[in-house]
Design a protein around this motif. Structure first.
Motif, PDB file in Angstrom:
ATOM      1  N   LEU A   1      28.701  30.852  38.534  1.00 43.60           N
ATOM      2  CA  LEU A   1      29.030  31.209  39.916  1.00 43.60           C
ATOM      3  C   LEU A   1      30.287  30.529  40.438  1.00 43.60           C
ATOM      4  O   LEU A   1      30.835  30.926  41.472  1.00 43.60           O
ATOM      5  CB  LEU A   1      27.852  30.868  40.833  1.00 43.60           C
ATOM      6  N   GLN A   2      30.772  29.494  39.737  1.00 46.53           N
ATOM      7  CA  GLN A   2      31.947  28.758  40.210  1.00 46.53           C
ATOM      8  C   GLN A   2      33.248  29.213  39.541  1.00 46.53           C
ATOM      9  O   GLN A   2      34.313  28.681  39.847  1.00 46.53           O
ATOM     10  CB  GLN A   2      31.738  27.254  39.988  1.00 46.53           C
ATOM     11  N   ARG A   3      33.161  30.182  38.658  1.00 48.24           N
ATOM     12  CA  ARG A   3      34.382  30.698  38.028  1.00 48.24           C
ATOM     13  C   ARG A   3      35.195  31.529  39.013  1.00 48.24           C
ATOM     14  O   ARG A   3      34.649  32.208  39.880  1.00 48.24           O
ATOM     15  CB  ARG A   3      34.034  31.565  36.812  1.00 48.24           C
ATOM     16  N   LYS A   4      36.515  31.476  38.867  1.00 42.72           N
ATOM     17  CA  LYS A   4      37.385  32.326  39.673  1.00 42.72           C
ATOM     18  C   LYS A   4      37.256  33.775  39.192  1.00 42.72           C
ATOM     19  O   LYS A   4      37.151  34.044  37.992  1.00 42.72           O
ATOM     20  CB  LYS A   4      38.843  31.881  39.523  1.00 42.72           C
ATOM     21  N   ALA A   5      37.267  34.700  40.114  1.00 36.18           N
ATOM     22  CA  ALA A   5      37.136  36.112  39.754  1.00 36.18           C
ATOM     23  C   ALA A   5      38.253  36.563  38.822  1.00 36.18           C
ATOM     24  O   ALA A   5      38.060  37.456  37.996  1.00 36.18           O
ATOM     25  CB  ALA A   5      37.112  36.970  41.011  1.00 36.18           C
ATOM     26  N   SER A   6      39.425  35.951  38.950  1.00 30.71           N
ATOM     27  CA  SER A   6      40.565  36.344  38.114  1.00 30.71           C
ATOM     28  C   SER A   6      40.338  36.047  36.633  1.00 30.71           C
ATOM     29  O   SER A   6      41.023  36.603  35.779  1.00 30.71           O
ATOM     30  CB  SER A   6      41.836  35.626  38.582  1.00 30.71           C
ATOM     31  N   THR A   7      39.370  35.189  36.317  1.00 30.38           N
ATOM     32  CA  THR A   7      39.105  34.834  34.911  1.00 30.38           C
ATOM     33  C   THR A   7      38.005  35.694  34.294  1.00 30.38           C
ATOM     34  O   THR A   7      37.697  35.534  33.116  1.00 30.38           O
ATOM     35  CB  THR A   7      38.685  33.355  34.794  1.00 30.38           C
ATOM     36  N   LEU A   8      37.427  36.603  35.063  1.00 29.13           N
ATOM     37  CA  LEU A   8      36.291  37.388  34.583  1.00 29.13           C
ATOM     38  C   LEU A   8      36.749  38.620  33.810  1.00 29.13           C
ATOM     39  O   LEU A   8      37.771  39.238  34.130  1.00 29.13           O
ATOM     40  CB  LEU A   8      35.427  37.846  35.763  1.00 29.13           C
ATOM     41  N   SER A   9      35.968  38.989  32.814  1.00 27.38           N
ATOM     42  CA  SER A   9      36.188  40.252  32.115  1.00 27.38           C
ATOM     43  C   SER A   9      35.718  41.394  33.015  1.00 27.38           C
ATOM     44  O   SER A   9      35.085  41.176  34.052  1.00 27.38           O
ATOM     45  CB  SER A   9      35.394  40.283  30.805  1.00 27.38           C
ATOM     46  N   ILE A  10      36.009  42.629  32.613  1.00 31.11           N
ATOM     47  CA  ILE A  10      35.560  43.780  33.395  1.00 31.11           C
ATOM     48  C   ILE A  10      34.045  43.785  33.510  1.00 31.11           C
ATOM     49  O   ILE A  10      33.480  44.046  34.574  1.00 31.11           O
ATOM     50  CB  ILE A  10      36.045  45.096  32.747  1.00 31.11           C
ATOM     51  N   ALA A  11      33.358  43.482  32.392  1.00 30.21           N
ATOM     52  CA  ALA A  11      31.894  43.465  32.409  1.00 30.21           C
ATOM     53  C   ALA A  11      31.372  42.433  33.396  1.00 30.21           C
ATOM     54  O   ALA A  11      30.438  42.690  34.158  1.00 30.21           O
ATOM     55  CB  ALA A  11      31.366  43.174  31.010  1.00 30.21           C
ATOM     56  N   GLU A  12      31.986  41.261  33.400  1.00 34.14           N
ATOM     57  CA  GLU A  12      31.545  40.199  34.305  1.00 34.14           C
ATOM     58  C   GLU A  12      31.826  40.554  35.767  1.00 34.14           C
ATOM     59  O   GLU A  12      31.029  40.251  36.657  1.00 34.14           O
ATOM     60  CB  GLU A  12      32.226  38.885  33.915  1.00 34.14           C
ATOM     61  N   GLN A  13      32.961  41.221  36.014  1.00 32.79           N
ATOM     62  CA  GLN A  13      33.255  41.682  37.371  1.00 32.79           C
ATOM     63  C   GLN A  13      32.207  42.690  37.843  1.00 32.79           C
ATOM     64  O   GLN A  13      31.797  42.686  39.000  1.00 32.79           O
ATOM     65  CB  GLN A  13      34.645  42.324  37.412  1.00 32.79           C
ATOM     66  N   GLN A  14      31.762  43.545  36.911  1.00 34.16           N
ATOM     67  CA  GLN A  14      30.736  44.529  37.242  1.00 34.16           C
ATOM     68  C   GLN A  14      29.441  43.832  37.655  1.00 34.16           C
ATOM     69  O   GLN A  14      28.762  44.268  38.594  1.00 34.16           O
ATOM     70  CB  GLN A  14      30.476  45.426  36.027  1.00 34.16           C
ATOM     71  N   LEU A  15      29.106  42.755  36.975  1.00 30.42           N
ATOM     72  CA  LEU A  15      27.898  42.009  37.317  1.00 30.42           C
ATOM     73  C   LEU A  15      27.986  41.454  38.736  1.00 30.42           C
ATOM     74  O   LEU A  15      26.998  41.454  39.482  1.00 30.42           O
ATOM     75  CB  LEU A  15      27.691  40.847  36.344  1.00 30.42           C
ATOM     76  N   VAL A  16      29.168  40.985  39.103  1.00 31.27           N
ATOM     77  CA  VAL A  16      29.354  40.429  40.443  1.00 31.27           C
ATOM     78  C   VAL A  16      29.144  41.509  41.502  1.00 31.27           C
ATOM     79  O   VAL A  16      28.498  41.278  42.535  1.00 31.27           O
ATOM     80  CB  VAL A  16      30.749  39.789  40.584  1.00 31.27           C
ATOM     81  N   GLU A  17      29.679  42.709  41.244  1.00 30.74           N
ATOM     82  CA  GLU A  17      29.497  43.807  42.199  1.00 30.74           C
ATOM     83  C   GLU A  17      28.018  44.178  42.341  1.00 30.74           C
ATOM     84  O   GLU A  17      27.541  44.462  43.442  1.00 30.74           O
ATOM     85  CB  GLU A  17      30.299  45.036  41.748  1.00 30.74           C
ATOM     86  N   ILE A  18      27.289  44.174  41.234  1.00 26.98           N
ATOM     87  CA  ILE A  18      25.865  44.495  41.288  1.00 26.98           C
ATOM     88  C   ILE A  18      25.110  43.411  42.063  1.00 26.98           C
ATOM     89  O   ILE A  18      24.206  43.705  42.856  1.00 26.98           O
ATOM     90  CB  ILE A  18      25.301  44.669  39.864  1.00 26.98           C
ATOM     91  N   LEU A  19      25.508  42.164  41.866  1.00 26.63           N
ATOM     92  CA  LEU A  19      24.893  41.070  42.628  1.00 26.63           C
ATOM     93  C   LEU A  19      25.137  41.234  44.124  1.00 26.63           C
ATOM     94  O   LEU A  19      24.257  40.964  44.951  1.00 26.63           O
ATOM     95  CB  LEU A  19      25.462  39.728  42.152  1.00 26.63           C
ATOM     96  N   ARG A  20      26.345  41.681  44.494  1.00 29.26           N
ATOM     97  CA  ARG A  20      26.643  41.934  45.904  1.00 29.26           C
ATOM     98  C   ARG A  20      25.641  42.914  46.503  1.00 29.26           C
ATOM     99  O   ARG A  20      25.114  42.720  47.597  1.00 29.26           O
ATOM    100  CB  ARG A  20      28.052  42.510  46.039  1.00 29.26           C
ATOM    101  N   GLY A  21      25.394  44.009  45.775  1.00 29.49           N
ATOM    102  CA  GLY A  21      24.466  45.015  46.270  1.00 29.49           C
ATOM    103  C   GLY A  21      23.051  44.487  46.380  1.00 29.49           C
ATOM    104  O   GLY A  21      22.346  44.758  47.354  1.00 29.49           O
ATOM    105  N   MET A  22      22.645  43.696  45.380  1.00 25.40           N
ATOM    106  CA  MET A  22      21.291  43.143  45.395  1.00 25.40           C
ATOM    107  C   MET A  22      21.101  42.177  46.559  1.00 25.40           C
ATOM    108  O   MET A  22      20.040  42.131  47.179  1.00 25.40           O
ATOM    109  CB  MET A  22      21.007  42.442  44.072  1.00 25.40           C
ATOM    110  N   MET A  23      22.132  41.404  46.867  1.00 25.13           N
ATOM    111  CA  MET A  23      22.030  40.423  47.939  1.00 25.13           C
ATOM    112  C   MET A  23      21.899  41.099  49.308  1.00 25.13           C
ATOM    113  O   MET A  23      21.364  40.511  50.255  1.00 25.13           O
ATOM    114  CB  MET A  23      23.250  39.511  47.941  1.00 25.13           C
ATOM    115  N   ARG A  24      22.372  42.318  49.445  1.00 23.93           N
ATOM    116  CA  ARG A  24      22.323  43.002  50.731  1.00 23.93           C
ATOM    117  C   ARG A  24      21.031  43.774  50.944  1.00 23.93           C
ATOM    118  O   ARG A  24      20.854  44.412  51.974  1.00 23.93           O
ATOM    119  CB  ARG A  24      23.544  43.917  50.866  1.00 23.93           C
TER     120      ARG A  24
END
Length: 519
Positions: free
Chosen positions: A146-169
């Motif tokens: 959770l402490q990694r910068k978004a700029s260091t994430l792969s496409i797959a990892e970025q996708q996980l973050v977006e899914i987490l956003r939806g789950m949190m809402r």
């Protein structure tokens, strides 16, 4: 297979809101200029349903979702949320009504951490939010720092973050746009488990996908969009895969499967290899050995993070070679610049078209021919625009790319049509070797068949193809031979006769295939 009828439409109009309907859109129309994108869309999403929304690029799926999210306004029609007529005038209203969309292309703030990207916009206390986020990560069983910068994430990892956003809402209506396009098998299964749990909680999901197998694995209903209309819909149990493929094809288009079925098996014979990779090591992979022959399609399979993209990117000259050699037609090209590798006869279609493949504000014609600049085809000193347009038009026709004009900005095209232009550019240089990294990512089922036919055409013309794909079906269908990577190493090599999804999957998870690594 159920075709929608005028009677169905009238019946739906007579019942604008059902007691268990989370979302109901009625007669939605949208026109941009003279282009009618949506032509009277009716769609109902009920509690606990997962509706697969499938259709060709340009069918209107994205426009419909943007209207539901309040990004666009419909020209006519009505939207009901939980039975109540609603004006979704902006995304804030949609979010307040419990609607959330996880986009296909992640939209993160690169200089913020994963945690900051997920939690921004909430009014709860920081400690409570972090606790809830930790629970969601555990629920997904995903290893996300959770402490990694978004700029260091792969496409797959970025996708996980977006899914987490939806789950949190805690959305009641969740829109997932190609959510598995960059996920590993394990991550996909975790996501499917979450989706099933959402259904048990009464959450309704619109699931946009081009992977027809997923329709039967995870969704309850299916709707096919074609030319701005929903032409087919019903419970998944009413359909077969063949029904869906037929529903996606243009009405007068003959199926193009015969050409693939009759494709002759690759025979090496006395051919010399066109590409030889000898004990190659780089960042993310080590000690890779293989040879590629003219007219051969060599699949490179494995999980996201296995080192596949790093390998082909290094071969193409984008990343540093640590040791080993790469030879093209007997010539050592190890460590050459991308321009020199391109001139030698290798071209590359990257996985991430937005960051590596497109000149977004340039025309379709310019994007198609950009690899030919300073070459004899377009002129070394003066650009031959007539020839540029001829080249672009020929590929647009071959690929059935949906465009209005060659001078339109490529950013105006749908994602799948953008991908077609990028593939066309790679072929315009008449290469000896084409590297295709996830070439059908974001491409619909009908267009995927076109791309497959083009790949086979390359094979018949003697071009060698390196096919990187996370889709085991794609590797099984296209490849003459496949190598499987796991944690930067080759764990198995399979001939055409040995290619099965079970073997590919086992090797992708680090289990040795029945055939040891060999040439």
């Amino acid at each position: 297979m159920k075709e929608t009828t005028a009677m169905d439409h009238e019946k739906d109009q007579a019942v604008p809101g059902l007691s268990n309907s989370l979302l109901s859109v009625k007669g939605i129309c949208k026109t941009f200029g003279s282009n009618a994108v949506l032509k009277g869309i009716d769609l109902d999403l009920r509690s606990g349903e997962v509706i697969a929304l499938i259709g060709g690029n340009g069918a209107g799926k994205s426009t419909l979702m943007k209207i539901i999210m309040g990004i666009y306004q419909a020209d006519s029609g009505e939207i009901y949320v939980a039975g109540e007529k609603t004006e979704l005038v902006n995304p804030s209203v949609a979010l307040s009504k419990g609607i959330y969309m996880v986009p296909q292309e992640p939209m993160l703030f690169p200089n913020m951490t994963v945690e900051e990207n997920v939690l921004m916009g909430f009014s709860e206390s920081s400690s409570e939010l972090k606790k809830r986020l930790s629970e969601k990560v555990k629920e997904l069983n995903w290893n996300v720092n959770l402490q990694r910068k978004a700029s260091t994430l792969s496409i797959a990892e970025q996708q996980l973050v977006e899914i987490l956003r939806g789950m949190m809402r805690e959305a009641r209506i969740l829109i997932l746009d190609e959510p598995t396009s960059a996920l590993t098998f394990d991550e996909v299964q975790s996501l499917f488990k979450v989706i099933r749990n959402f259904g048990k909680k009464g959450i309704g999901i619109i699931y946009i996908t081009h992977r027809l197998n997923e329709v039967f694995e995870i969704t309850t209903h299916v709707s096919i969009m074609k030319d701005g209309m929903i032409t087919v819909n019903g419970p998944v149990s009413d359909f077969t895969k063949e029904d869906l493929v037929n529903g996606l094809l243009p009405p007068n288009l003959e199926k193009k499967t015969e050409e693939r079925q009759e494709e002759k098996a690759f025979e090496r014979g006395n051919l010399d290899p066109v590409l030889v990779v000898d004990n190659l090591s780089g960042y993310g992979f080590s000690h890779i050995n293989f040879s590629l022959y003219p007219g051969e399609i060599l699949g490179i399979a494995g999980l996201v993070g296995a080192g596949r993209t790093e390998l082909v990117s290094t071969i193409y000259g984008r990343d540093q070679v640590l040791s080993g050699t790469v030879k093209l037609s007997g010539k050592d090209i190890t460590g050459l610049s991308t321009r020199k590798v391109l001139e030698a006869g290798i071209n590359y279609v990257p996985e991430d078209r937005h960051y590596q493949g497109l000149f977004k504000i340039s025309s379709i014609s310019a994007n198609t021919s950009s690899a030919l600049l300073n070459g004899p085809k377009l002129g070394r000193f003066f650009l031959n625009r007539k020839k540029e347009d001829e080249i672009a038009k020929s590929y647009a026709d071959d690929f059935r790319t949906k465009i209005v004009g060659l001078n339109d900005e490529i950013g105006s095209l749908s994602g799948g049509n953008q991908q077609k232009v990028i593939i066309a550019r790679s072929l315009s240089t008449s290469p000896k070797v084409v590297i295709l990294d996830e070439p059908t990512r974001g491409i619909d089922a009908a267009a995927r068949g076109d791309v497959y036919n083009i790949i086979h055409r390359l094979k018949r013309s003697g071009v060698a193809v390196l096919l990187v794909s996370s889709d085991m079906e794609e590797i099984e269908e296209l490849a003459d031979r496949a190598i499987i990577m796991f944690q930067g190493r080759i764990t198995g090599t399979f001939s055409r006769e040995e290619l099965t999804q079970d073997r590919l999957t086992s090797a992708s998870f680090g289990f040795k295939g029945e055939k040891e690594v060999s040439e």
